[in-house]
Design an enzyme around this catalytic site. Structure first.
Site, PDB file in Angstrom:
ATOM      1  N   VAL A 118       0.843  -1.206   0.000  1.00 39.48           N
ATOM      2  CA  VAL A 118       0.000   0.000   0.000  1.00 39.48           C
ATOM      3  C   VAL A 118       0.877   1.255   0.000  1.00 39.48           C
ATOM      4  O   VAL A 118       0.602   2.221  -0.724  1.00 39.48           O
ATOM      5  CB  VAL A 118      -0.996  -0.011   1.189  1.00 39.48           C
ATOM      6  N   LYS A 161      -6.987  -0.886  10.261  1.00 43.80           N
ATOM      7  CA  LYS A 161      -8.267  -1.170  10.961  1.00 43.80           C
ATOM      8  C   LYS A 161      -8.062  -1.840  12.305  1.00 43.80           C
ATOM      9  O   LYS A 161      -8.816  -1.601  13.244  1.00 43.80           O
ATOM     10  CB  LYS A 161      -9.205  -1.999  10.079  1.00 43.80           C
ATOM     11  N   GLU A 185      -9.954   6.496   5.653  1.00 36.32           N
ATOM     12  CA  GLU A 185     -10.861   5.977   4.614  1.00 36.32           C
ATOM     13  C   GLU A 185     -10.456   4.577   4.145  1.00 36.32           C
ATOM     14  O   GLU A 185     -11.313   3.753   3.814  1.00 36.32           O
ATOM     15  CB  GLU A 185     -10.879   6.951   3.416  1.00 36.32           C
ATOM     16  N   GLY A 231     -11.502  -0.945   1.522  1.00 32.02           N
ATOM     17  CA  GLY A 231     -10.575  -0.507   0.470  1.00 32.02           C
ATOM     18  C   GLY A 231     -10.991   0.803  -0.170  1.00 32.02           C
ATOM     19  O   GLY A 231     -11.084   1.835   0.496  1.00 32.02           O
ATOM     20  N   GLY A 254      -1.843 -16.054  -3.838  1.00 32.91           N
ATOM     21  CA  GLY A 254      -1.582 -14.755  -3.213  1.00 32.91           C
ATOM     22  C   GLY A 254      -2.839 -14.011  -2.791  1.00 32.91           C
ATOM     23  O   GLY A 254      -2.772 -12.850  -2.385  1.00 32.91           O
ATOM     24  N   GLU A 296      -3.504 -14.592   3.043  1.00 28.92           N
ATOM     25  CA  GLU A 296      -2.254 -14.456   3.783  1.00 28.92           C
ATOM     26  C   GLU A 296      -1.753 -15.849   4.199  1.00 28.92           C
ATOM     27  O   GLU A 296      -2.552 -16.766   4.407  1.00 28.92           O
ATOM     28  CB  GLU A 296      -2.494 -13.656   5.070  1.00 28.92           C
ATOM     29  N   ASP A 356     -10.830  -9.639  11.044  1.00 26.65           N
ATOM     30  CA  ASP A 356     -10.627  -8.474  10.178  1.00 26.65           C
ATOM     31  C   ASP A 356     -11.969  -7.788   9.894  1.00 26.65           C
ATOM     32  O   ASP A 356     -12.082  -6.562   9.944  1.00 26.65           O
ATOM     33  CB  ASP A 356      -9.946  -8.929   8.876  1.00 26.65           C
ATOM     34  N   LYS A 395     -13.392  -3.902  11.108  1.00 32.67           N
ATOM     35  CA  LYS A 395     -14.021  -2.909  10.222  1.00 32.67           C
ATOM     36  C   LYS A 395     -15.413  -2.556  10.739  1.00 32.67           C
ATOM     37  O   LYS A 395     -15.821  -1.389  10.720  1.00 32.67           O
ATOM     38  CB  LYS A 395     -14.060  -3.452   8.786  1.00 32.67           C
ATOM     39  N   GLY A 412      -5.913  -4.387  -2.210  1.00 31.58           N
ATOM     40  CA  GLY A 412      -5.125  -4.231  -3.443  1.00 31.58           C
ATOM     41  C   GLY A 412      -4.404  -2.899  -3.436  1.00 31.58           C
ATOM     42  O   GLY A 412      -4.848  -1.930  -2.819  1.00 31.58           O
TER      43      GLY A 412
HETATM   44  N1  HSE Z   1      -7.220  -8.939   4.348  1.00 33.05           N
HETATM   45  C1  HSE Z   1      -8.272  -8.107   3.883  1.00 33.05           C
HETATM   46  C2  HSE Z   1      -9.191  -8.905   2.965  1.00 33.05           C
HETATM   47  C3  HSE Z   1      -7.837  -6.918   3.104  1.00 33.05           C
HETATM   48  O1  HSE Z   1      -8.958 -10.077   2.673  1.00 33.05           O
HETATM   49  O2  HSE Z   1     -10.163  -8.325   2.531  1.00 33.05           O
HETATM   50  C4  HSE Z   1      -7.448  -5.746   3.897  1.00 33.05           C
HETATM   51  O3  HSE Z   1      -8.452  -5.271   4.718  1.00 33.05           O
END
Ligand code: HSE
Length: 437
Positions: A14, A105, A129, A134, A187, A190, A201, A205, A302
């Site tokens: 990023v 986040k 933001e 994203g 890819g 992770e 995650d 958010k 991305g």
């Molecule tokens: N790891 C997150 C996802 C992307 O798979 O959407 C970044 O927030």
């Protein structure tokens, strides 16, 4: 033209995207902001790897403090991730009276209230933001565009990894572990996937969006979180037979005294637009009182989509600096003194509909036994489905309930699991109701 100096801490994918976009869109950004956005310094422990970006006058340094302590830098962009060193750097930057832009986040969900207080104390801005969804402009939408609305509810797909895996299981009938392995090879996922696939995650958010939507402190702790590890092709197939798709949803609903905030695999009907959001795409549907329903769709991750969101924050702050103002829009969408403590509804109190799958013994009376226990716990069954007899003498039985309380369902399931009518743990997937249900 006024020059605004920017420093980036964290030169990963990023960070490289932000540097690239700042260079690539120099003229457009100047034309749109009326400021010269100068990328003065980038700090990262790895200054050897070639990111393929022509840095020109920009300094590339190892020590983040060369950004954070630089008196000429106006905006610090934190792109390290995580909530350890990134927290220290962000707090230090705010204390040094730098405006901070972050895509982090985990940091905001875990420590956002402290960061907001520190930004207030030092009279600087904190913008994020890129932290949710994203490139989708969801933070700006909640903070600014929907300012005249009470937000009734939000449902969102906020994790591209989970959405990709669920899409692939659904399309190919492969098992979770197999799809995850493939996603890692490609890819998409992770190497350490638990933050994504276990739902954390998405919860990070949701904690941020919940606060912006309802004017409450960021509260991650009380969000119920389940991931997608237990979703099988069998459940996806049953779901399809009933006209449902399974998505990992972040759900927020406001009630009189509390807010519902939960992350779990959810069955939604084909008429719900979120059911058509596939692969790694993200989307959020918002139901607000003046607007009615609105929806955002886009890349949740991305290099360039995320960089685009970071740049929107940089441009906002640059415009404030040019206008000789700051903190024009409150960080969480409400001035801090107006942020209320709204409790999150305990999961046991939730009312919704349920998909229940049992691996039942194929004996007379088993179905009556299961239904009896459900009935004793006030759970009314809408339909029962059974797929063909298996060679092992077990048969999958699926029941769709009417609206029931989570506490009743969990109590009934533990009673059923304790009988000899079923083997293994029952599968529970909550159904998000359409308005007519
Ligand atoms: N790891 C997150 C996802 C992307 O798979 O959407 C970044 O927030």
């Amino acid at each position: 033209m006024e020059t605004i100096n920017i420093g980036i801490v964290g030169y990963g994918v990023v960070g490289a995207g932000v540097a690239k976009l700042l260079k690539l869109k120099k003229q457009l950004l100047e034309a749109r902001t009326g400021a010269l956005l100068n990328l003065k310094t980038i700090a990262d422990i790895d200054i050897e790897t070639d990111r393929g970006i022509e840095l020109g006058e920009t300094a590339l340094v190892r020590d983040a403090m060369q950004v954070i302590d630089d008196p000429d830098i106006d905006i610090v962009v934190e792109l390290i991730g995580g909530d350890t060193i990134a927290k220290d750097f962000t707090l230090k930057a705010l204390e040094n009276k730098k405006h901070v832009v972050t895509a982090n986040k985990a940091l905001l969900a875990g420590h956002g209230n402290e960061l907001v207080r520190t930004a207030r104390l030092n009279q600087v801005d904190l913008a994020f933001e890129a932290s949710c969804g994203g490139c989708m402009p969801i933070i700006k939408s909640l903070r600014e565009s929907l300012v005249a609305n009470d937000i009734n509810s939000m449902s969102a797909i906020l994790n591209g990894t989970c959405n990709y895996i669920l899409t692939k299981i659904s399309q190919d009938g492969s098992e979770f572990e197999e799809v995850l392995k493939k996603a890692q090879e490609l890819g998409f996922a992770e190497a350490e996937p638990s933050l994504d696939v276990d739902g954390h995650d998405t919860a990070h958010k949701l904690a941020i969006l919940n606060s912006l939507a309802h004017g409450m402190e960021i509260n991650l702790e009380n969000i119920h979180v389940e991931g997608i590890r237990n979703i099988t092709p069998v459940d996806i197939e049953f779901a399809r037979d009933f006209g449902y798709t399974i998505k990992l949803l972040a759900i927020s609903k406001i009630h009189d005294e509390h807010v519902e905030a939960r992350v779990h695999p959810t069955m939604i009907t084909k008429s719900n637009p979120l059911s058509h959001v596939d692969h790694s795409m993200n989307a959020i549907a918002i139901d607000a009182d003046a607007t009615g329903k609105t929806m955002l769709y886009g890349h949740g991750a991305g290099m360039m989509p995320t960089a685009s969101a970071v740049l929107s924050d940089i441009a906002d702050i640059a415009r404030n600096i040019i206008a000789k103002t700051k903190r024009r829009v409150p960080i969480l969408g409400y001035p801090e003194e107006n942020i209320r403590p709204i409790p999150i509804l305990p999961m046991a109190e939730l009312f919704t509909r349920y998909y229940l799958r049992f691996e039942a013994q194929d004996h007379p009376g088993v179905l009556a036994k299961i239904s009896g226990i459900l009935g004793e716990n006030q759970i009314s069954i809408k339909s029962v489905h059974q797929k063909g007899r298996q060679s092992n003498g077990k048969v999958p039985v699926v029941m769709i309930s009417h609206r029931a309380k989570e506490l009743w369902v969990q109590t009934a399931l533990s009673q059923i699991a304790a009988t000899d009518s079923v083997v293994g743990e029952p599968v529970v997937i909550r159904i998000e109701e359409d308005e007519q249900d």
